[in-house]
Scaffold this motif. Sequence first.
Motif, mmCIF file in Angstrom:
data_model
loop_
_atom_site.group_PDB
_atom_site.id
_atom_site.type_symbol
_atom_site.label_atom_id
_atom_site.label_comp_id
_atom_site.label_asym_id
_atom_site.label_seq_id
_atom_site.Cartn_x
_atom_site.Cartn_y
_atom_site.Cartn_z
ATOM 1 N N THR A 149 33.778 30.447 36.226
ATOM 2 C CA THR A 149 35.280 30.933 36.497
ATOM 3 C C THR A 149 36.114 29.725 36.402
ATOM 4 O O THR A 149 35.752 28.589 36.486
ATOM 5 N N LEU A 153 39.190 29.802 41.543
ATOM 6 C CA LEU A 153 38.746 30.903 41.388
ATOM 7 C C LEU A 153 37.142 30.686 41.764
ATOM 8 O O LEU A 153 36.441 29.757 41.613
ATOM 9 N N TYR A 172 35.270 38.016 40.131
ATOM 10 C CA TYR A 172 35.847 36.837 40.803
ATOM 11 C C TYR A 172 37.141 37.239 41.611
ATOM 12 O O TYR A 172 37.790 37.977 41.411
ATOM 13 N N ARG A 173 37.390 35.989 42.561
ATOM 14 C CA ARG A 173 38.335 35.948 43.493
ATOM 15 C C ARG A 173 39.103 34.838 43.445
ATOM 16 O O ARG A 173 38.232 33.567 43.213
ATOM 17 N N ASP A 174 40.268 34.726 44.384
ATOM 18 C CA ASP A 174 40.846 33.279 44.366
ATOM 19 C C ASP A 174 39.806 32.442 45.364
ATOM 20 O O ASP A 174 39.239 33.215 46.455
ATOM 21 N N ASP A 177 40.407 32.942 49.093
ATOM 22 C CA ASP A 177 40.086 34.218 49.590
ATOM 23 C C ASP A 177 38.759 34.217 50.286
ATOM 24 O O ASP A 177 37.877 34.803 49.794
ATOM 25 N N ASP A 182 41.743 39.687 49.949
ATOM 26 C CA ASP A 182 42.649 39.743 48.854
ATOM 27 C C ASP A 182 42.131 40.749 47.791
ATOM 28 O O ASP A 182 41.051 40.899 47.784
ATOM 29 N N GLN A 183 43.131 41.048 46.711
ATOM 30 C CA GLN A 183 42.402 41.804 45.724
ATOM 31 C C GLN A 183 41.703 40.938 44.745
ATOM 32 O O GLN A 183 41.808 39.725 44.740
ATOM 33 N N ALA A 185 40.496 39.329 41.785
ATOM 34 C CA ALA A 185 41.426 38.635 40.709
ATOM 35 C C ALA A 185 41.052 38.950 39.289
ATOM 36 O O ALA A 185 41.613 38.982 38.463
#
Length: 290
Positions: A149, A153, A172-174, A177, A182-183, A185
């Motif tokens: 990533t 991320l 993948y996410r922040d 997070d 959170d949503q 990414a």
Amino acid sequence: MDALLAALADPARWRLVNLLAERPRPVGVLAQLAEARQPQTTKHLQTLQRAGLVTSQRSGQRRVYALRPEPLRELAATLGRLADTADQTGGPRETYDRYGASLQAERLAADEPGWADGRSFRFARSLAGRPELVWRHLTETSLLARWWTPEDLRVSELVFDARPGGRIVLEYRDAEDADGSDQVAGRGEGVVEDVRPGERLSYRLSPLLPGGGRAFTAHVAFDLRPTTTGTDLDVLYRITDSTIPSADFVAGIEIGFGQSLDKLAAALAAPSDDTSNTPSTDDTDTRSTK
């Protein structure tokens, strides 16, 4: 610092600070110049005094206020450091601005389906470690998760079945997070195509749009070549099946995938027990990790 900022946030108090910067003044004069009532002015001055911005002393029947410059200098220095951090060469802000410029250009270009078909990107890295070690980083989920990533991320779900026809999932996410609140990414799904251990790996991977459809199909080929110091890695990233909403994804390829490869190089340059040159018997390449 919080009390200082809160005190300065009020326009009336900011006006008083400006007046006191010129010279010390009594409450009555400050109220006249600020075109405010004296009781109200007194309350504002008391707030400024509690924040350490002003000092006062009684002179006869009057109370005279003066500005203390030290807190303002400390605030100016703090703001200057924040600005310097945000503006550092090669830092996150520069990357953000580069992405913004690319995003605008790609959105203008995305005028019909297939608009980016045939677009290709080439990447090259000289890596530490023999091809066998690099191969493990390309195919084992425990090692893939360390680099697959861009910066900021983290991998939240990963499946990589390193055989022709094997399934790929990358979600993948922040990085900040931590609890997954959170949503997501981004998410991509694909299939492994060519597997020649230590030599060549290719796959196709499609980033998914919010509704679940494919943004485009990325055909990615890694070629490994041994050198006296490690491995030369050449990557060809080619686009097909591009949709109009794929512009946001295409804009980030050169920056984002380049950052991922930089993380791969860094991981290989920092050996650990998990990245030894001994061939692995770990079977995590067919398991998902969260």
